[in-house]
Design a protein around this motif. Structure first.
Motif, PDB file in Angstrom:
ATOM      1  N   ARG A   1       0.689  -1.198  -0.156  1.00  0.00           N
ATOM      2  CA  ARG A   1      -0.005   0.016   0.200  1.00  0.00           C
ATOM      3  C   ARG A   1       0.949   1.314  -0.041  1.00  0.00           C
ATOM      4  O   ARG A   1       2.005   1.279   0.569  1.00  0.00           O
ATOM      5  N   VAL A   2       0.429   2.176  -0.646  1.00  0.00           N
ATOM      6  CA  VAL A   2       1.133   3.577  -0.933  1.00  0.00           C
ATOM      7  C   VAL A   2       0.429   4.587  -0.207  1.00  0.00           C
ATOM      8  O   VAL A   2      -0.785   4.725  -0.788  1.00  0.00           O
ATOM      9  N   PHE A   3       0.630   5.149   1.006  1.00  0.00           N
ATOM     10  CA  PHE A   3      -0.119   6.211   1.535  1.00  0.00           C
ATOM     11  C   PHE A   3       0.609   7.734   1.110  1.00  0.00           C
ATOM     12  O   PHE A   3      -0.269   8.646   1.255  1.00  0.00           O
ATOM     13  N   ASP A   4       1.769   7.597   0.789  1.00  0.00           N
ATOM     14  CA  ASP A   4       2.689   8.818   0.666  1.00  0.00           C
ATOM     15  C   ASP A   4       2.680   9.229  -0.747  1.00  0.00           C
ATOM     16  O   ASP A   4       3.322   8.278  -1.508  1.00  0.00           O
ATOM     17  N   PRO A   5       2.266  10.319  -1.220  1.00  0.00           N
ATOM     18  CA  PRO A   5       2.228  10.810  -2.495  1.00  0.00           C
ATOM     19  C   PRO A   5       3.553  10.837  -3.183  1.00  0.00           C
ATOM     20  O   PRO A   5       3.737  10.840  -4.332  1.00  0.00           O
ATOM     21  N   ALA A   6       4.595  11.261  -2.313  1.00  0.00           N
ATOM     22  CA  ALA A   6       6.023  11.068  -2.646  1.00  0.00           C
ATOM     23  C   ALA A   6       6.701  10.078  -2.914  1.00  0.00           C
ATOM     24  O   ALA A   6       7.737  10.106  -3.255  1.00  0.00           O
ATOM     25  N   GLU A   7       6.109   8.953  -2.440  1.00  0.00           N
ATOM     26  CA  GLU A   7       6.790   7.750  -2.372  1.00  0.00           C
ATOM     27  C   GLU A   7       7.083   7.084  -3.679  1.00  0.00           C
ATOM     28  O   GLU A   7       6.233   7.124  -4.494  1.00  0.00           O
ATOM     29  N   THR A   8       8.391   6.631  -3.972  1.00  0.00           N
ATOM     30  CA  THR A   8       8.714   6.054  -5.322  1.00  0.00           C
ATOM     31  C   THR A   8       8.287   4.818  -5.444  1.00  0.00           C
ATOM     32  O   THR A   8       8.711   3.865  -4.409  1.00  0.00           O
ATOM     33  N   ILE A   9       7.754   4.294  -6.459  1.00  0.00           N
ATOM     34  CA  ILE A   9       7.207   3.040  -6.475  1.00  0.00           C
ATOM     35  C   ILE A   9       8.011   2.308  -7.649  1.00  0.00           C
ATOM     36  O   ILE A   9       8.443   2.694  -8.643  1.00  0.00           O
ATOM     37  N   PRO A  10       8.698   1.137  -7.161  1.00  0.00           N
ATOM     38  CA  PRO A  10       9.850   0.292  -8.019  1.00  0.00           C
ATOM     39  C   PRO A  10       9.436  -0.001  -9.442  1.00  0.00           C
ATOM     40  O   PRO A  10       8.071  -0.476  -9.391  1.00  0.00           O
ATOM     41  N   ALA A  11      10.193  -0.054 -10.159  1.00  0.00           N
ATOM     42  CA  ALA A  11       9.775  -0.339 -11.812  1.00  0.00           C
ATOM     43  C   ALA A  11       9.124  -1.712 -11.688  1.00  0.00           C
ATOM     44  O   ALA A  11       9.661  -2.662 -10.791  1.00  0.00           O
ATOM     45  N   ARG A  12       8.303  -2.112 -12.726  1.00  0.00           N
ATOM     46  CA  ARG A  12       7.615  -3.399 -12.768  1.00  0.00           C
ATOM     47  C   ARG A  12       6.737  -3.944 -11.541  1.00  0.00           C
ATOM     48  O   ARG A  12       6.520  -5.044 -11.319  1.00  0.00           O
ATOM     49  N   THR A  13       6.392  -2.937 -10.572  1.00  0.00           N
ATOM     50  CA  THR A  13       5.706  -3.230  -9.390  1.00  0.00           C
ATOM     51  C   THR A  13       4.148  -3.284 -10.033  1.00  0.00           C
ATOM     52  O   THR A  13       3.555  -2.687 -10.806  1.00  0.00           O
ATOM     53  N   LYS A  14       3.416  -4.473  -9.705  1.00  0.00           N
ATOM     54  CA  LYS A  14       1.989  -4.709  -9.810  1.00  0.00           C
ATOM     55  C   LYS A  14       1.132  -3.651  -9.082  1.00  0.00           C
ATOM     56  O   LYS A  14       1.443  -3.672  -7.808  1.00  0.00           O
ATOM     57  N   LEU A  15       0.252  -2.843  -9.632  1.00  0.00           N
ATOM     58  CA  LEU A  15      -0.461  -2.096  -9.192  1.00  0.00           C
ATOM     59  C   LEU A  15      -2.086  -2.426  -9.268  1.00  0.00           C
ATOM     60  O   LEU A  15      -2.414  -2.892 -10.448  1.00  0.00           O
ATOM     61  N   ARG A  16      -2.875  -2.096  -7.965  1.00  0.00           N
ATOM     62  CA  ARG A  16      -4.058  -2.090  -8.067  1.00  0.00           C
ATOM     63  C   ARG A  16      -4.721  -0.712  -7.910  1.00  0.00           C
ATOM     64  O   ARG A  16      -4.255  -0.017  -6.860  1.00  0.00           O
ATOM     65  N   ILE A  17      -5.220  -0.133  -8.781  1.00  0.00           N
ATOM     66  CA  ILE A  17      -5.778   1.226  -8.752  1.00  0.00           C
ATOM     67  C   ILE A  17      -7.323   1.242  -8.844  1.00  0.00           C
ATOM     68  O   ILE A  17      -8.070   0.634  -9.475  1.00  0.00           O
ATOM     69  N   PHE A  18      -8.066   1.934  -7.909  1.00  0.00           N
ATOM     70  CA  PHE A  18      -9.228   1.929  -7.647  1.00  0.00           C
ATOM     71  C   PHE A  18      -9.437   3.363  -8.099  1.00  0.00           C
ATOM     72  O   PHE A  18      -9.652   4.264  -7.189  1.00  0.00           O
TER      73      PHE A  18
END
Length: 148
Positions: A1-18
């Motif tokens: 889960r990402v709560f911080d909008p400034a957090e960097t998400i590693p490449a090729r990470t699977k995401l679920r977006i609602f």
């Protein structure tokens, strides 16, 4: 889960977006009744889920309590729950030891002096007294009498 909008998400990470998460504006009505090093007790308004949903952590009892107290997300977990349509007190544990402690109090017959549950219901039509007497068996509601 990402709560911080400034957090960097590693490449090729699977995401679920609602794109249309369930919304619970009742989260703004949550009231903190008590806070100590072990527990937080809140007054949960009707309409607010006790447990977070996959698509909306922030508008749940633990999420709203963390926001109200300025705690990081996921700092509190429900030690008891109420249905979303129900209002009342919910106890949140600050750590696993507190969670175990509270669960033990609920299940230990000798601890009933410390912790007890009381449910009250508002009804539109008063049930007949004889129906209530037959529905209560050893202090428990007889679910076979669903016609009440």
């Amino acid at each position: 889960r990402v709560f911080d909008p400034a957090e960097t998400i590693p490449a090729r990470t699977k995401l679920r977006i609602f794109d249309e998460p369930a919304r619970f504006p009742e989260a703004d009505s949550l009231t903190i009744l008590h806070a100590c090093p072990f527990f937080v007790v809140v007054d949960k308004p009707a309409g607010l889920p006790s447990q977070p949903r996959d698509d909306n952590y922030k508008e749940s009892v633990p999420g709203a309590a963390c926001d109200a107290l300025g705690l990081p997300p996921r700092s509190l977990t429900c030690a008891n729950r109420l249905d979303a349509c129900t209002s009342g007190c919910v106890v949140l544990a600050r750590h696993a030891e507190a969670q175990r402690m509270f669960g033990g109090w609920l299940s230990d017959p000798h601890a009933r002096a410390l912790v007890s549950k009381t449910y009250r219901a508002l009804v539109r039509i008063r049930p007949q007294e004889e129906d209530l007497v037959t529905a209560l068996i050893d202090g428990r509601f007889d679910t076979s009498l669903e016609h009440l």
